[in-house]
Write a protein that holds these residues in place. Sequence first.
Motif, PDB file in Angstrom:
ATOM      1  N   ASP A 252       0.811  -1.233   0.000  1.00 16.50           N
ATOM      2  CA  ASP A 252       0.000   0.000   0.000  1.00 16.50           C
ATOM      3  C   ASP A 252       0.840   1.276   0.000  1.00 16.50           C
ATOM      4  O   ASP A 252       0.294   2.369   0.087  1.00 16.50           O
TER       5      ASP A 252
ATOM      6  N   ALA B  60      -5.163  -0.145  -0.088  1.00 18.14           N
ATOM      7  CA  ALA B  60      -5.003  -1.454  -0.724  1.00 18.14           C
ATOM      8  C   ALA B  60      -3.818  -1.341  -1.684  1.00 18.14           C
ATOM      9  O   ALA B  60      -3.247  -0.253  -1.848  1.00 18.14           O
TER      10      ALA B  60
ATOM     11  N   ASP C  24      -7.936   0.010  -4.064  1.00 16.99           N
ATOM     12  CA  ASP C  24      -8.952   0.687  -3.251  1.00 16.99           C
ATOM     13  C   ASP C  24      -9.809   1.633  -4.084  1.00 16.99           C
ATOM     14  O   ASP C  24     -10.721   2.266  -3.565  1.00 16.99           O
TER      15      ASP C  24
END
Length: 87
Positions: free
Chosen positions: A23, A44, A69
């Motif tokens: 991430d 993410a 994400d």
Amino acid sequence: FGNLLCLAWSPDSRFIVAGGEDDFVSVISVHRLCVVARWQGHRAAVTGIDFDRWGSTDRSYRFASVGKDGLLLLWEFSAAIADPLLP
């Protein structure tokens, strides 16, 4: 920390930005051969990254990252902060 999923070279080849499963977005100095900055903004994996070739200069660099994400994040860093040994 996780697999590397994407990277991009700065327009002047002084830096590499990279993202992956951890991430984070990392800036690597090609001159110093080390990570000079690291940020977390995604929740993410970072799946894509690229420099703004028209908005980056030899003193300031802009790039964007996208992640699993669903976020598109815009970043900017100063060459003087990232690698003070460069002219």
